[in-house]
Enzyme design. Structure first.
Site, PDB file in Angstrom:
ATOM      1  N   ASP A  40       0.871  -1.179   0.000  1.00  0.00           N
ATOM      2  CA  ASP A  40       0.000   0.000   0.000  1.00  0.00           C
ATOM      3  C   ASP A  40       0.908   1.229   0.000  1.00  0.00           C
ATOM      4  O   ASP A  40       1.824   1.317   0.813  1.00  0.00           O
ATOM      5  CB  ASP A  40      -0.878  -0.027   1.253  1.00  0.00           C
ATOM      6  N   ILE A  41       0.676   2.173  -0.914  1.00  0.00           N
ATOM      7  CA  ILE A  41       1.547   3.356  -0.982  1.00  0.00           C
ATOM      8  C   ILE A  41       1.169   4.428   0.039  1.00  0.00           C
ATOM      9  O   ILE A  41       1.853   5.438   0.155  1.00  0.00           O
ATOM     10  CB  ILE A  41       1.607   3.965  -2.400  1.00  0.00           C
TER      11      ILE A  41
ATOM     12  N   GLU B  54     -12.900   2.776  -0.769  1.00  0.00           N
ATOM     13  CA  GLU B  54     -12.079   3.741  -1.484  1.00  0.00           C
ATOM     14  C   GLU B  54     -11.763   3.361  -2.930  1.00  0.00           C
ATOM     15  O   GLU B  54     -11.528   4.225  -3.759  1.00  0.00           O
ATOM     16  CB  GLU B  54     -10.786   4.053  -0.708  1.00  0.00           C
TER      17      GLU B  54
ATOM     18  N   HIS C 180     -10.291  -5.751  -2.235  1.00  0.00           N
ATOM     19  CA  HIS C 180      -8.911  -5.761  -1.761  1.00  0.00           C
ATOM     20  C   HIS C 180      -8.853  -6.082  -0.273  1.00  0.00           C
ATOM     21  O   HIS C 180      -9.663  -5.627   0.507  1.00  0.00           O
ATOM     22  CB  HIS C 180      -8.171  -4.467  -2.081  1.00  0.00           C
TER      23      HIS C 180
ATOM     24  N   HIS D 182      -6.595  -5.773   3.017  1.00  0.00           N
ATOM     25  CA  HIS D 182      -5.476  -5.073   3.663  1.00  0.00           C
ATOM     26  C   HIS D 182      -4.828  -6.040   4.648  1.00  0.00           C
ATOM     27  O   HIS D 182      -5.512  -6.597   5.511  1.00  0.00           O
ATOM     28  CB  HIS D 182      -5.973  -3.872   4.466  1.00  0.00           C
TER      29      HIS D 182
END
Length: 130
Positions: A29-30, A88, A93, A95
């Protein structure tokens, strides 16, 4: 229009890739909650977790588990937390967040890493994959 995650899978947007298989892709994750915060996504663009067919769901969970084990070995943490929110980006996805405290799980406390730190963390996690 393709989601940002589909563009990452297709190589249109760069990522700090951890691993991929025929069905799933994992990358850092950026905007991480903690060092090593990784996203696992199906390559098939599906908006919500509950819209995945059972086989795809099971493959994503198995893939995520494998990545979480590698993160736990590579990043000093008390455990790796899993969160599936999905508001978002309209692409399922998972996490995977290395946790030291509950603050790491809140998405309100972020860490900043340099390009070199992201590359180093990704390489370290990759070396821990079996």
């Amino acid at each position: 229009m393709a989601s940002i995650f589909t563009k990452i899978i297709n190589g249109e947007i760069p990522s700090y890739k951890i691993a991929e298989d025929n069905d799933n892709y994992a990358f850092l994750d950026i905007n991480p909650n903690s060092k090593g915060h990784t996203l696992c996504i199906p390559k098939k663009e599906v908006d919500k977790l509950t819209d995945l067919d059972e086989e795809s769901y099971m493959k994503l969970m198995s893939f995520s588990r494998k990545i979480a084990i590698a993160i736990e070995q590579a990043i000093p943490c008390k455990r790796v937390g899993m969160s599936i929110i999905g508001l978002e980006v309209p692409h399922v996805h998972v996490h995977l967040i290395p946790l030291q405290s509950m603050a790491n799980a809140t998405f309100q406390h972020k860490v900043e890493l340099s390009k070199e730190e992201f590359e180093s963390v990704a390489a370290k996690i990759r070396t821990c994959l079996n």
